[in-house]
Design an enzyme around this catalytic site. Structure first.
Site, short mmCIF file in Angstrom:
data_model
loop_
_atom_site.label_atom_id
_atom_site.label_comp_id
_atom_site.label_asym_id
_atom_site.label_seq_id
_atom_site.Cartn_x
_atom_site.Cartn_y
_atom_site.Cartn_z
N ARG A 117 0.83 -1.22 0.00
CA ARG A 117 0.00 0.00 0.00
C ARG A 117 0.86 1.25 0.00
O ARG A 117 0.54 2.25 -0.66
CB ARG A 117 -0.96 -0.01 1.20
CG ARG A 117 -1.99 1.11 1.13
CD ARG A 117 -3.08 0.99 2.17
NE ARG A 117 -2.56 1.13 3.53
CZ ARG A 117 -3.30 0.98 4.62
NH1 ARG A 117 -4.58 0.68 4.53
NH2 ARG A 117 -2.77 1.13 5.81
N LYS A 168 -2.55 7.11 1.21
CA LYS A 168 -2.26 7.39 2.62
C LYS A 168 -1.15 8.43 2.64
O LYS A 168 0.03 8.11 2.78
CB LYS A 168 -1.87 6.08 3.33
CG LYS A 168 -2.17 6.10 4.81
CD LYS A 168 -2.13 4.71 5.39
CE LYS A 168 -1.97 4.73 6.89
NZ LYS A 168 -2.94 5.49 7.63
N GLU A 192 -15.98 7.00 6.55
CA GLU A 192 -15.15 6.29 7.54
C GLU A 192 -14.93 7.22 8.73
O GLU A 192 -15.48 8.31 8.78
CB GLU A 192 -13.81 5.89 6.92
CG GLU A 192 -12.99 7.08 6.42
CD GLU A 192 -11.62 6.68 5.87
OE1 GLU A 192 -11.14 5.58 6.15
OE2 GLU A 192 -11.03 7.51 5.15
N1 PMP Z 1 -8.98 5.13 7.52
C1 PMP Z 1 -8.02 6.04 7.71
C2 PMP Z 1 -8.28 7.45 7.33
C3 PMP Z 1 -6.79 5.66 8.26
O1 PMP Z 1 -5.83 6.56 8.46
C4 PMP Z 1 -6.59 4.31 8.62
C5 PMP Z 1 -5.26 3.86 9.18
N2 PMP Z 1 -4.99 4.40 10.44
C6 PMP Z 1 -7.63 3.40 8.44
C7 PMP Z 1 -8.80 3.84 7.86
C8 PMP Z 1 -7.48 1.96 8.80
O2 PMP Z 1 -6.58 1.33 7.94
P1 PMP Z 1 -5.68 0.09 8.40
O3 PMP Z 1 -6.60 -0.95 8.88
O4 PMP Z 1 -4.97 -0.30 7.15
O5 PMP Z 1 -4.77 0.59 9.46
#
Ligand code: PMP
Length: 290
Positions: free
Chosen positions: A52, A151, A184
């Site tokens: 990622r 990200k 989210e």
């Molecule tokens: N949404 C956002 C905006 C994030 O920054 C993150 C990670 N902290 C997540 C969802 C969750 O992603 P992951 O399970 O890959 O950590």
């Protein structure tokens, strides 16, 4: 011996871990990052996080000056140097040092930083009792402006939402997309359970494709709980049987109230708790040694 941080190929002590004020990561939030966890000496879903990171970088035309293999080795080396068994890893690649203009062509070489430390995002009581969260006015970035699947170091959108939640006395914020559909939370994906089915918004509505989110999909399927990506409104959340959030740092955490509305019976749900138990079991056996 203090904490060691990896900065551009060297392990330096925490106090010496510094980057230039001309780095475009600082000046413009121009860069990408990952948050990764280790459990009992095993790095959880390392390859997925590395993939990622490279995808985020590719999308912003940032070439990481290291192979995936090399970067994985650097992460392991940093963990070993700090003798950490249960750690949070912050992997950062910035555009590098440039001038005061935003043109990335002026940046000679991206900077690579690896911080390994401990993390406790939410207090233990929320994992037991569940959290109360709220929706906030700030909408999630539209994918056509800055795709939430990147990200990037540009987290101001989420920070504004977090500030609104904190101002209102809540721990976490639900962010809607520009059309008013649930996207989210500020650092976590959101799931609901409705009639024994697991539902979460599709990422095209404006969320990060969380790696924990994918793990939850697999765990649910393994115990024959149907999972669907579905467009969700606040009304759907209010009338859910259960709700929980997922993220690398937060892991999986139950939600018991949204905008003052009790979710289900106001206690962490049965399916939620079952998935959380399965998640913890998986982290103990599934990972890469270092
Ligand atoms: N949404 C956002 C905006 C994030 O920054 C993150 C990670 N902290 C997540 C969802 C969750 O992603 P992951 O399970 O890959 O950590």
């Amino acid at each position: 011996m203090g904490l060691k941080v990896y900065v551009d190929g060297k392990l330096v002590s925490k106090d010496d871990a510094k980057i230039s004020v001309f780095d475009h990561g600082l000046l413009y939030g121009d860069g990408v990052f990952e948050g990764i966890r280790t459990y009992d000496g095993l790095i959880f879903k390392l390859k997925k996080h590395i993939d990622r990171l490279y995808q985020s970088a590719h999308s912003i035309m940032l070439e990481i000056p290291m192979s995936k293999k090399g970067l994985i080795e650097a992460v392991k080396q940093t963990l070993r140097a700090n003798r950490l068994k249960n750690a949070y890893i912050r992997l950062i690649v910035t555009r590098g040092v440039g001038d005061l203009g935003l043109d990335p062509r002026r940046c000679q070489k991206p900077s690579i930083i690896i911080i390994t430390d401990k993390i406790a995002l939410y207090s233990e009581k929320f994992y037991k009792q569940g959290m109360e969260i709220i929706t906030v006015p700030t909408r999630r970035n539209i994918p056509e402006a800055l795709n939430p699947q990147i990200k990037s170091l540009n987290y101001l959108n989420n920070i504004l939402a977090k500030i609104e939640a904190v101002n209102a006395g809540a721990e976490e914020a639900i962010m809607l997309n520009s059309e008013g559909y649930v996207a989210e939370c500020t650092g976590d994906n959101l799931f609901i359970v409705k009639r024994a089915t697991l539902l979460t918004p599709p990422v095209y509505l404006g969320s990060l494709r969380g790696i924990t989110r994918d793990v939850i999909f697999d765990l649910a399927k393994a115990i024959k709980i149907p999972v669907r990506e579905e467009v969700l409104t606040r009304h759907d959340l209010f009338n859910a049987d259960e709700c929980f959030l997922t993220g690398t740092a937060a892991e999986a955490i139950p939600v018991v109230k949204i905008d003052g509305r009790k979710i289900g019976d106001g206690k962490p749900g049965k399916i939620t708790l079952k998935l959380i138990r399965k998640f913890h079991r998986l982290t103990k056996v599934n990972g890469e040694r270092y």
